[in-house]
Design a protein around this motif. Structure first.
Motif: not given
Length: 128
Positions: A29-33, A54-55, A71-74, A79-80
């Motif tokens: 997840f952390s690698s994607y928009a 990266s947020g 926002s996001r929490d990787n 994602v929120y």
């Protein structure tokens, strides 16, 4: 197989707030928009907000600027979409979405054709 599951929708009075969540699984997840879209009854689906992996870079539609925050929490693969000062015209089904690659192929974050994976949607209803 990428799966996106939205939650947090509901009925709220005008001026109220809701926070939508989109939980992702099936890849790093952390690698994607990611992006949020919405579709009101009788209208086409429209862009709401997007965020880079990266947020550090976020984008939002003019109609929600200053009221909605993405926002996001990787660490949580989530994602929120924080929605404040809600208006009746915000009533819609809200979808989260992700492109196949790490970002939007031509940088067109607002273009739904740039997204390959979609959640099932969550209903947001704002009463006047």
């Amino acid at each position: 197989q990428v799966q996106l599951v939205e939650s947090g929708g509901g009925l709220v009075q005008a001026g109220g707030s809701l926070r939508l969540s989109c939980s992702a699984s099936g890849r790093t997840f952390s690698s994607y928009a990611m992006g949020w879209f919405r579709q009101a009854p009788g209208k086409e689906r429209e862009f709401v907000a997007a965020i880079r992996w990266s947020g550090g870079n976020t984008y939002s539609a003019d109609s929600v600027k200053g009221r909605f925050t993405i926002s996001r929490d990787n660490a949580k693969n989530t994602v929120y979409l924080q929605m404040n000062s809600l208006k009746p015209e915000d009533t819609a089904v809200y979808y989260c979405a992700a492109p196949y690659g790490s970002s939007w192929p031509r940088g067109r974050y607002w273009d739904e054709s740039q997204y390959d994976y979609w959640g099932q949607g969550t209903q947001v209803t704002v009463s006047s």
